[in-house]
Structures are given as C-alpha cells and as structure tokens.
Design a protein around this motif. Structure first.
Motif, PDB file in Angstrom:
ATOM      1  N   GLY A   1     -20.274 -60.351 -87.600  1.00 44.30           N
ATOM      2  CA  GLY A   1     -20.242 -59.018 -87.018  1.00 44.30           C
ATOM      3  C   GLY A   1     -20.606 -59.013 -85.547  1.00 44.30           C
ATOM      4  N   HIS A   2     -20.790 -57.812 -85.025  1.00 38.01           N
ATOM      5  CA  HIS A   2     -21.183 -57.640 -83.629  1.00 38.01           C
ATOM      6  C   HIS A   2     -22.503 -58.378 -83.370  1.00 38.01           C
ATOM      7  CE1 HIS A   2     -22.662 -55.635 -79.989  1.00 38.01           C
ATOM      8  NE2 HIS A   2     -21.402 -55.284 -79.763  1.00 38.01           N
ATOM      9  N   PRO A   3     -22.649 -59.025 -82.216  1.00 37.29           N
ATOM     10  CA  PRO A   3     -23.871 -59.785 -81.945  1.00 37.29           C
ATOM     11  C   PRO A   3     -25.159 -58.991 -82.149  1.00 37.29           C
ATOM     12  CG  PRO A   3     -22.225 -60.273 -80.274  1.00 37.29           C
ATOM     13  CD  PRO A   3     -21.665 -59.170 -81.124  1.00 37.29           C
ATOM     14  N   ASP A   4     -25.173 -57.711 -81.782  1.00 37.50           N
ATOM     15  CA  ASP A   4     -26.393 -56.918 -81.956  1.00 37.50           C
ATOM     16  C   ASP A   4     -26.751 -56.750 -83.431  1.00 37.50           C
ATOM     17  OD1 ASP A   4     -26.400 -56.673 -79.241  1.00 37.50           O
ATOM     18  OD2 ASP A   4     -25.795 -54.560 -79.188  1.00 37.50           O
ATOM     19  N   LEU A   5     -25.743 -56.566 -84.273  1.00 32.93           N
ATOM     20  CA  LEU A   5     -25.992 -56.391 -85.702  1.00 32.93           C
ATOM     21  C   LEU A   5     -26.434 -57.706 -86.343  1.00 32.93           C
ATOM     22  CD1 LEU A   5     -22.953 -54.103 -86.663  1.00 32.93           C
ATOM     23  CD2 LEU A   5     -25.229 -53.445 -85.882  1.00 32.93           C
TER      24      LEU A   5
ATOM     25  N   GLY B   1      -9.853 -51.588 -83.640  1.00 35.84           N
ATOM     26  CA  GLY B   1     -11.100 -50.892 -83.383  1.00 35.84           C
ATOM     27  C   GLY B   1     -12.163 -51.050 -84.445  1.00 35.84           C
ATOM     28  N   MET B   2     -11.887 -51.819 -85.502  1.00 32.59           N
ATOM     29  CA  MET B   2     -12.836 -51.909 -86.617  1.00 32.59           C
ATOM     30  C   MET B   2     -13.733 -53.143 -86.581  1.00 32.59           C
ATOM     31  SD  MET B   2     -12.627 -49.153 -88.342  1.00 32.59           S
ATOM     32  CE  MET B   2     -12.202 -48.254 -86.835  1.00 32.59           C
ATOM     33  N   MET B   3     -13.396 -54.145 -85.769  1.00 29.35           N
ATOM     34  CA  MET B   3     -14.190 -55.367 -85.802  1.00 29.35           C
ATOM     35  C   MET B   3     -15.649 -55.111 -85.410  1.00 29.35           C
ATOM     36  SD  MET B   3     -13.585 -59.136 -84.181  1.00 29.35           S
ATOM     37  CE  MET B   3     -12.752 -59.723 -85.640  1.00 29.35           C
ATOM     38  N   ASP B   4     -15.891 -54.386 -84.330  1.00 33.47           N
ATOM     39  CA  ASP B   4     -17.268 -54.129 -83.906  1.00 33.47           C
ATOM     40  C   ASP B   4     -18.011 -53.247 -84.892  1.00 33.47           C
ATOM     41  OD1 ASP B   4     -17.065 -55.703 -81.691  1.00 33.47           O
ATOM     42  OD2 ASP B   4     -16.878 -54.063 -80.250  1.00 33.47           O
ATOM     43  N   ARG B   5     -17.283 -52.401 -85.629  1.00 33.82           N
ATOM     44  CA  ARG B   5     -17.911 -51.487 -86.581  1.00 33.82           C
ATOM     45  C   ARG B   5     -18.162 -52.122 -87.946  1.00 33.82           C
ATOM     46  NH1 ARG B   5     -17.988 -46.156 -85.482  1.00 33.82           N
ATOM     47  NH2 ARG B   5     -16.813 -45.423 -83.659  1.00 33.82           N
TER      48      ARG B   5
ATOM     49  N   VAL C   1      -6.033 -58.359 -96.765  1.00 37.50           N
ATOM     50  CA  VAL C   1      -6.148 -57.779 -95.424  1.00 37.50           C
ATOM     51  C   VAL C   1      -7.601 -57.391 -95.203  1.00 37.50           C
ATOM     52  CG1 VAL C   1      -5.423 -55.924 -93.878  1.00 37.50           C
ATOM     53  CG2 VAL C   1      -3.783 -56.898 -95.509  1.00 37.50           C
ATOM     54  N   SER C   2      -8.241 -58.043 -94.249  1.00 37.46           N
ATOM     55  CA  SER C   2      -9.639 -57.727 -93.957  1.00 37.46           C
ATOM     56  C   SER C   2      -9.728 -56.404 -93.208  1.00 37.46           C
ATOM     57  CB  SER C   2     -10.270 -58.834 -93.110  1.00 37.46           C
ATOM     58  OG  SER C   2     -11.576 -58.461 -92.697  1.00 37.46           O
ATOM     59  N   PHE C   3     -10.694 -55.570 -93.606  1.00 32.62           N
ATOM     60  CA  PHE C   3     -10.865 -54.298 -92.900  1.00 32.62           C
ATOM     61  C   PHE C   3     -11.198 -54.531 -91.434  1.00 32.62           C
ATOM     62  CE2 PHE C   3     -13.164 -50.464 -91.569  1.00 32.62           C
ATOM     63  CZ  PHE C   3     -12.235 -49.492 -91.931  1.00 32.62           C
ATOM     64  N   ALA C   4     -11.882 -55.627 -91.122  1.00 33.87           N
ATOM     65  CA  ALA C   4     -12.258 -55.919 -89.741  1.00 33.87           C
ATOM     66  C   ALA C   4     -11.045 -56.184 -88.852  1.00 33.87           C
ATOM     67  CB  ALA C   4     -13.206 -57.111 -89.691  1.00 33.87           C
ATOM     68  N   SER C   5      -9.884 -56.476 -89.470  1.00 32.70           N
ATOM     69  CA  SER C   5      -8.686 -56.779 -88.683  1.00 32.70           C
ATOM     70  C   SER C   5      -7.971 -55.520 -88.200  1.00 32.70           C
ATOM     71  CB  SER C   5      -7.713 -57.629 -89.511  1.00 32.70           C
ATOM     72  OG  SER C   5      -7.127 -56.872 -90.568  1.00 32.70           O
ATOM     73  N   LEU C   6      -8.401 -54.339 -88.687  1.00 30.14           N
ATOM     74  CA  LEU C   6      -7.784 -53.091 -88.237  1.00 30.14           C
ATOM     75  C   LEU C   6      -8.190 -52.802 -86.789  1.00 30.14           C
ATOM     76  CD1 LEU C   6      -6.068 -51.100 -90.125  1.00 30.14           C
ATOM     77  CD2 LEU C   6      -7.338 -52.894 -91.293  1.00 30.14           C
TER      78      LEU C   6
ATOM     79  N   GLY D   1      -6.883 -63.933 -89.333  1.00 31.07           N
ATOM     80  CA  GLY D   1      -6.656 -63.470 -87.975  1.00 31.07           C
ATOM     81  C   GLY D   1      -7.868 -62.847 -87.311  1.00 31.07           C
ATOM     82  N   LEU D   2      -9.071 -63.260 -87.713  1.00 32.63           N
ATOM     83  CA  LEU D   2     -10.308 -62.708 -87.166  1.00 32.63           C
ATOM     84  C   LEU D   2     -10.941 -63.697 -86.196  1.00 32.63           C
ATOM     85  CD1 LEU D   2     -11.768 -61.372 -90.537  1.00 32.63           C
ATOM     86  CD2 LEU D   2     -10.612 -60.026 -88.769  1.00 32.63           C
TER      87      LEU D   2
END
Length: 407
Positions: free
Chosen positions: A263-267, A236-240, A229-234, A98-99
């Motif tokens: 990850g976030h485009p900047d990272l 507010g966590m995807m950008d972090r 369960v991916s941590f990025a799916s929580l 679901g990402l």
C-alpha cells in the motif's frame, strides 16, 4: 514457635471472566471451527468444512526451507521482511496483475494474511469508525474490526447478483462515519469474483465518499475462466487500497503462516509500527519458503488450480443433481448451494448432515448477512471424497423430501 500456615486461596467474589475485555466477551467462537472440531477424530466423516488445500507444500519449497535451516538461517529478519522476498512479491504483483509497488517502503511480510488484515484495521480505525463489509464473507473481518474499536457494517449481497457487491448496495450503507471498505474477491464463502466492469462503479463510490479499501486477495490465483482483477489496479485506487494476500491457498502453504500487505508508504509505515511491537517479523524460514514458491512454484500452482477447476465442475454438477440450487463459483475453492428449499435452517441442515450422513460442511449463517439458507462446501479435497460426499448429500436431501411428503 512460629508456624507457616498455608495461605488460603483468595475468596474472589468476581468470576475470572469478569476481568476480560467487554469487546472480547462479545465475540463468538468461530462457527467454522465448531464444525471442524465436531468432525475431528472421526475417520468416517468427510470434511468439506475447512478452507485448506489437500495438497502438500511442493517439495522444492520444503527443501529450500530445510536448506536454510541447515545453513543456520534462524535469526530475525528486518521487520518488514527479507528484502529479497519483498522484491519477489513486487515482481510477482507487477507481472501477474499489473501493480507497481516499491519493495523498500510499500510492502510488508506478515504472519499470514490474517495478520495483515489485523494490522491494517488497527492502523486505520479510530473509535466509532464504521467499517463496511460485504457479506456473506470471511468470518474474521467483523470480530477484528470490533476488537480495534470500529463498528462493522454488513452489506448484504445476493445470489441473484452472483454475490457481487453493487454500487447501490454500497451507497445504501454509507454514513458520515464510514471510513473503510473491506473487500474479499474471489470470495470466501461464495466463490464470487468481480470483473473490471463490476469494479468501476464501486471505485466511483469509494472516491466519492473518500473511503480507504482493504482488499483481501488471498484467492487471486484461484479463478476459473476469467483472470483476477485487483481493485488496486483501478484508476486512482492504488493509494486508497491496502492489498492483502499470502501463500496459503495458491501455494498450499497454510501452516507456514506467510502473508503480505502492500500500500501507500504512509499506511505501510503505520502497520509496520504495530508489527514490530507485536511479532517483530515473519518467521525467517517461512520467508525463505515463500520466496522459493514465488520464484519456482508457478508450475505446481497451475497444476493445483487445474485440479480445483475439475473438482469445481464436479461438485456444482453433483449438488444440482441432488436437488440443491447452486450458482457457479468462479473463484476460490468453495461451492455455496442454497438449502432454503429443504425447510431447514443452515445450522439445522449442517448439523443433521454431519450427524446422520457424516459429511461436515459449514452453515451459511456463520458468514453474516445473506448467508442463511446456504451451505459452504469446500472442494479442496480428493475427487473420491467429493464423489462420496455428494452421494451422501443426495441421500440426505432425498430423505428430507420424504419427511416433508409424510408430514
């Protein structure tokens, strides 16, 4: 007459090792490889040591690679990887977990998941930053952190909690210099997983303290009885979160060295700068194989997972029958039994098991805080080998009991 006398070797007062970086000198060799090397070349040794599938890469994946070579596909790809592969990774992560990532600027193909972790840390660390690492854990996180100028801070997890990270344990280690939290669930070496309910309080701590997360999800496909369960799916966590994964474990492709980070485009842009100056791009033929695995390899992957699940039940039952406490691993392909009741340290137990009973396993102490008193046993080997190894472990534990009774 002029003669050319051989130039004598320079008399150095300094040993060559003194030229090495102090950071590198402080790093210890891999404890896993030490036992692997001890076992190498001995036919009667059963290895439960190295975390590598005993399956071969599926034929259709190998054939896709061979066909690409026959067509002359041997050059560089774009630094971030083939567009088709990045699109395939994006589709896979969306369908499975679901990402939603943009393959154009949020995904980079790397030389294994290990390079992705290294890139993420080097892109983020400023000298003196503290990197929070739940332990016991994969042995590379702390050394890579140190090489990058960061300070690794271990967070001990416990068998009574099934080796899950807790919000209380995380909070206790946070200081004003804390910057990054590294996660590895499903866990190497414990086999622990984290549910959404487990993750939610962790996410609150991450947001409260403005942390960046590197989530190593290389074992995401290897869960038993519960979906990853991916941590990025929580929320507010995807950008972090920088999500790291690859093809080694689930698709039996360890030697191909194919991984990725999202990850976030900047990272990702910062990681890409380091990547393009160090390795240029992941191997083109490996990228072709990875795309084939994602496109047509799910049935083989599922069969391998079913086989690991069978072996998981076998090894846990066998270790418990041998008299060793063992929590039930719900992910990866490792059992992590307690050997604390034997009276030996992890290292002593592993060395004697190898020397006297010809079974190679890894002492838990090499995995950091909370690892002492445990032994990592990989069940990514054949059922016949596992049965024989369990018989030998049982005989060794029985011998130790006799020794204690006679002392």
């Amino acid at each position: 007459m002029i003669t050319n006398k051989p130039q004598q070797a320079e008399d150095r007062s300094r040993p060559m090792s003194s030229y090495l970086s102090p950071l590198v000198q402080q790093i210890q060799p891999s404890g896993i490889r030490r036992f692997f090397d001890m076992a190498a070349g001995s036919k009667d040794i059963i290895s439960l040591g190295v975390g590598e599938p005993d399956f071969k890469t599926p034929w259709h994946v190998r054939e896709a690679c061979v066909y690409s070579l026959e067509r002359g596909f041997t050059g560089y790809t774009s630094n971030a990887g083939m567009p088709e592969l990045r699109e395939g990774i994006a589709g896979y992560l969306h369908d499975r977990f679901g990402l939603s990532y943009d393959p154009g600027n949020q995904i980079i193909a790397t030389v294994g998941g290990s390079e992705a972790i290294d890139l993420a840390l080097r892109a983020l660390i400023a000298p003196g930053d503290e990197i929070l690492i739940p332990e016991p854990c994969y042995i590379s996180y702390s050394p890579i952190t140190s090489i990058g100028g960061g300070i690794p801070v271990g967070i001990e997890t416990f068998g009574k909690d099934h080796f899950k990270l807790t919000a209380e344990g995380l909070e206790a280690k946070i200081t004003p210099r804390s910057k990054i939290l590294i996660l590895c669930y499903p866990s190497n070496p414990t086999g622990a997983i984290m549910s959404r309910e487990d993750w939610e309080p962790i996410a609150k701590v991450v947001e409260k303290h403005d942390l960046i997360v590197i989530s190593d999800e290389i074992y995401a496909e290897l869960t038993y009885g519960a979906n990853h369960v991916s941590f990025a799916s929580l929320p507010g966590m995807m950008d972090r979160t920088i999500l790291v994964s690859g093809f080694s474990k689930a698709f039996a492709m360890t030697g191909w060295r194919m991984g990725y980070a999202c990850g976030h485009p900047d990272l990702i842009a910062a990681m890409l700068k380091i990547h393009q100056y160090t390795v240029m791009c992941a191997p083109s033929m490996g990228q072709v194989a990875a795309l084939e695995a994602l496109t047509n390899g799910m049935e083989e992957k599922d069969r391998m997972v079913d086989s690991y699940n069978q072996r998981r039940r076998l090894i846990v039952k066998g270790l418990r029958e041998a008299g060793l406490e063992c929590h039930e691993p719900q992910g990866a392909f490792y059992a992590f039994p307690s050997i604390a009741g034997t009276g030996l340290t992890s290292d002593e137990f592993a060395q004697r098991l190898l020397r006297e009973y010809r079974v190679a396993a890894v002492p838990g102490s090499v995995f950091g805080l909370g690892g002492e008193g445990y032994l990592r046993c990989s069940y990514a080997t054949s059922v016949s080998q596992l049965n024989e190894a369990l018989e030998r472990i049982g005989a060794f534990v029985m011998q130790l009991r006799r020794e204690r009774n006679n002392a």
